[in-house]
Scaffold this active site. Structure first.
Site, PDB file in Angstrom:
ATOM      1  N   HIS A   9       0.825  -1.210   0.000  1.00 44.36           N
ATOM      2  CA  HIS A   9       0.000   0.000   0.000  1.00 44.36           C
ATOM      3  C   HIS A   9       0.865   1.268   0.000  1.00 44.36           C
ATOM      4  O   HIS A   9       2.026   1.254   0.427  1.00 44.36           O
ATOM      5  CB  HIS A   9      -0.928   0.020   1.208  1.00 44.36           C
ATOM      6  CG  HIS A   9      -0.196   0.082   2.520  1.00 44.36           C
ATOM      7  ND1 HIS A   9       0.306   1.258   3.038  1.00 44.36           N
ATOM      8  CD2 HIS A   9       0.114  -0.887   3.413  1.00 44.36           C
ATOM      9  CE1 HIS A   9       0.893   1.021   4.192  1.00 44.36           C
ATOM     10  NE2 HIS A   9       0.792  -0.278   4.441  1.00 44.36           N
ATOM     11  N   GLU A  82      -2.706  -6.971   6.942  1.00 46.41           N
ATOM     12  CA  GLU A  82      -1.440  -6.889   7.658  1.00 46.41           C
ATOM     13  C   GLU A  82      -1.477  -7.775   8.908  1.00 46.41           C
ATOM     14  O   GLU A  82      -2.545  -8.232   9.334  1.00 46.41           O
ATOM     15  CB  GLU A  82      -1.178  -5.419   8.034  1.00 46.41           C
ATOM     16  CG  GLU A  82       0.132  -5.129   8.762  1.00 46.41           C
ATOM     17  CD  GLU A  82       1.357  -5.583   7.994  1.00 46.41           C
ATOM     18  OE1 GLU A  82       1.610  -6.813   7.995  1.00 46.41           O
ATOM     19  OE2 GLU A  82       2.065  -4.737   7.426  1.00 46.41           O
TER      20      GLU A  82
END
Length: 212
Positions: A9, A82
């Site tokens: 990201h 994550e």
């Protein structure tokens, strides 16, 4: 052969504050949105057939420009989130070192054996990430896939797909925001043709600090 682009990201608001984010849902920063646009420009001509993204907003929003340029939908994939940081989430790196003087240095210096209090261990995350990666490769045989995810999953995949032991993860470097890693998958064999490429970001390139 299946080609999988792993894109971390763009810069998030937490990255700017040097905050251990985990699965907290911080948005992209202004620079992160610009990085996402540049990543989309880079990826638009790569022949991408399918796009997956972690459902956390920083990963999903990084995928949006690529999806628009390729005319594809984004498949939300919570399994590519994550690491669950438990009680570590929301603390700065300095606060983690102060509050967890024994545990946090393991994360920094011996990544594969780290564990977050109240969250996941790296070993636990590895099972989650490897499972979804294998499923995506199987379901998209012969295609080119883009997966928008996070720093820990990309670091972990670099190790396990090459058959290296968990402890070797400490020798694998973090990839930068909005960088691209390419995995070529062919009948159970994996080749990392590119790792953490971010040349398209130029002066907008960002990295995690050394104390992570």
């Amino acid at each position: 052969m299946t080609r999988v682009y792993l894109i971390r990201h763009g810069e998030s608001a937490a990255n700017c504050g040097e905050i251990f984010t985990g699965q907290m849902d911080f948005p992209l920063s202004e620079r992160g949105h610009r990085q996402a646009e540049l990543a989309g420009e880079y990826l638009k001509d790569k022949g991408i057939d399918v796009i997956y993204a972690s459902d956390l907003i920083r990963a999903y929003d990084t995928a949006v420009p690529t999806a628009k340029k390729c005319g594809l939908e984004i498949i939300r994939c919570p399994e590519f989130r994550e690491l669950n940081g438990g009680k570590w989430e929301g603390l700065t790196y300095d606060q983690l070192l102060e509050k967890y003087p024994t545990e946090y240095p393991v994360f920094v210096h011996d990544f594969g054996n780290a564990s977050c209090e109240g969250g996941e261990s790296i070993v636990g995350m590895t099972k989650r990430i490897r499972g979804i990666f294998d499923r995506i490769v199987e379901e998209n045989d012969g295609k080119t896939v883009a997966v928008f995810t996070h720093a820990c999953p990309i670091r972990e995949l670099q190790c396990v797909l090459c058959g290296r032991p968990t402890e070797d993860m400490r020798d694998i470097k973090w990839v930068g925001n909005a960088s691209t890693t390419l995995v070529e998958c062919d009948r159970g064999k994996y080749n990392f043709a590119m790792i953490g490429y971010n040349g398209y970001l130029a002066e907008l390139a960002t990295q995690l600090p050394d104390r992570v």
